[in-house]
Design a protein around this motif. Structure first.
Motif, mmCIF file in Angstrom:
data_model
loop_
_atom_site.group_PDB
_atom_site.id
_atom_site.type_symbol
_atom_site.label_atom_id
_atom_site.label_comp_id
_atom_site.label_asym_id
_atom_site.label_seq_id
_atom_site.Cartn_x
_atom_site.Cartn_y
_atom_site.Cartn_z
ATOM 1 N N UNK A 15 0.855 -1.188 -0.034
ATOM 2 C CA UNK A 15 -0.075 0.038 -0.166
ATOM 3 C C UNK A 15 0.948 1.213 0.015
ATOM 4 N N UNK A 16 2.154 1.285 0.649
ATOM 5 C CA UNK A 16 2.800 2.459 0.654
ATOM 6 C C UNK A 16 3.773 2.282 -0.545
ATOM 7 N N UNK A 17 3.715 1.457 -1.372
ATOM 8 C CA UNK A 17 4.826 1.588 -2.576
ATOM 9 C C UNK A 17 4.585 2.634 -3.380
ATOM 10 N N UNK A 18 5.530 3.138 -4.295
ATOM 11 C CA UNK A 18 5.461 4.120 -5.201
ATOM 12 C C UNK A 18 5.636 3.808 -6.654
ATOM 13 N N UNK A 19 4.645 4.064 -7.547
ATOM 14 C CA UNK A 19 5.049 3.628 -8.969
ATOM 15 C C UNK A 19 5.781 4.506 -9.785
ATOM 16 N N UNK A 20 7.077 4.011 -9.996
ATOM 17 C CA UNK A 20 8.085 4.667 -10.725
ATOM 18 C C UNK A 20 8.385 4.132 -12.344
ATOM 19 N N UNK A 49 15.888 13.983 -3.487
ATOM 20 C CA UNK A 49 16.133 15.078 -4.762
ATOM 21 C C UNK A 49 15.485 14.490 -5.894
ATOM 22 N N UNK A 50 14.953 13.476 -6.077
ATOM 23 C CA UNK A 50 14.376 13.005 -7.167
ATOM 24 C C UNK A 50 12.628 12.779 -7.332
ATOM 25 N N UNK A 51 12.069 13.568 -8.258
ATOM 26 C CA UNK A 51 10.845 13.602 -8.310
ATOM 27 C C UNK A 51 10.525 12.561 -9.401
ATOM 28 N N UNK A 52 9.994 11.659 -9.351
ATOM 29 C CA UNK A 52 9.541 10.598 -10.499
ATOM 30 C C UNK A 52 9.050 11.127 -11.749
ATOM 31 N N UNK A 74 15.888 4.636 -12.002
ATOM 32 C CA UNK A 74 14.845 5.322 -11.802
ATOM 33 C C UNK A 74 14.707 6.640 -12.737
ATOM 34 N N UNK A 75 13.669 6.940 -13.395
ATOM 35 C CA UNK A 75 13.772 8.126 -14.373
ATOM 36 C C UNK A 75 13.140 9.457 -13.567
ATOM 37 N N UNK A 76 14.074 9.983 -13.562
ATOM 38 C CA UNK A 76 13.290 11.510 -12.454
ATOM 39 C C UNK A 76 13.365 12.488 -13.431
ATOM 40 N N UNK A 77 12.496 13.601 -13.093
ATOM 41 C CA UNK A 77 12.145 14.859 -14.066
ATOM 42 C C UNK A 77 13.504 15.672 -14.345
ATOM 43 N N UNK A 78 14.499 15.618 -13.500
ATOM 44 C CA UNK A 78 15.583 16.098 -13.796
ATOM 45 C C UNK A 78 16.547 15.467 -14.817
ATOM 46 N N UNK A 79 16.127 14.284 -15.096
ATOM 47 C CA UNK A 79 17.079 13.598 -16.131
ATOM 48 C C UNK A 79 16.613 13.621 -17.408
ATOM 49 N N UNK A 80 15.442 14.356 -17.806
ATOM 50 C CA UNK A 80 14.937 14.366 -19.066
ATOM 51 C C UNK A 80 14.419 16.021 -19.052
ATOM 52 N N UNK A 81 14.374 16.474 -20.329
ATOM 53 C CA UNK A 81 13.789 17.558 -20.766
ATOM 54 C C UNK A 81 12.758 17.647 -22.084
ATOM 55 N N UNK A 82 11.377 18.273 -22.212
ATOM 56 C CA UNK A 82 10.664 18.175 -23.195
ATOM 57 C C UNK A 82 11.762 18.320 -24.617
#
Length: 130
Positions: A15-20, A49-52, A74-82
């Motif tokens: 129940x506490x798991x996060x989908x990434x 520091x990682x926002x998935x 894990x793919x974070x928002x800081x790892x990619x850009x539009x």
């Protein structure tokens, strides 16, 4: 009673798991991130520091990698850009050449472009590259 407590603990952990999103294979620098290269995984926690990156974001836009992303990370928002297409199309009669970069200077003889890696390239109108 013991079985019931194990069952409750197991359900509480899930129940506490996060989908990434996790990379199935290595994603190279400046390559487009595709949903076929990613998989959805449940994890207990991620670094602070990682926002998935969310799957809904990936379905709405194309993204490109800002650096090399290892397999199973894990793919974070800081790892990619539009993704923004930064290509220059050269038309030499019936021949068309598309290069990634931006035009710096253009005249009747040649075109100078700055490539994505920072190098400057000079392409003459007759097709020669210098």
């Amino acid at each position: 009673m013991l079985r019931l407590s194990f069952l409750l603990i197991f359900m509480f952990i899930n129940a506490n798991a996060i989908d990434v999103l996790v990379a199935k294979k290595a994603i190279h620098y400046k390559s487009i991130v595709d949903t076929r290269d990613l998989m959805l995984r449940k994890v207990d926690s991620v670094e602070k520091y990682c926002k998935p990156l969310k799957l809904a974001d990936l379905n709405n836009k194309k993204y490109e990698a800002l650096h090399y992303i290892r397999k199973s990370s894990v793919i974070c928002t800081k790892d990619v850009k539009p993704y923004k297409k930064e290509a220059v199309v050269f038309k030499f009669g019936a021949l068309e050449i598309e290069k990634r970069g931006e035009i710096i200077f253009q005249n009747d003889e040649y075109i100078r472009i700055k490539r994505s890696d920072g190098k400057i390239e000079k392409i003459y109108k007759d097709g020669r590259v210098e």
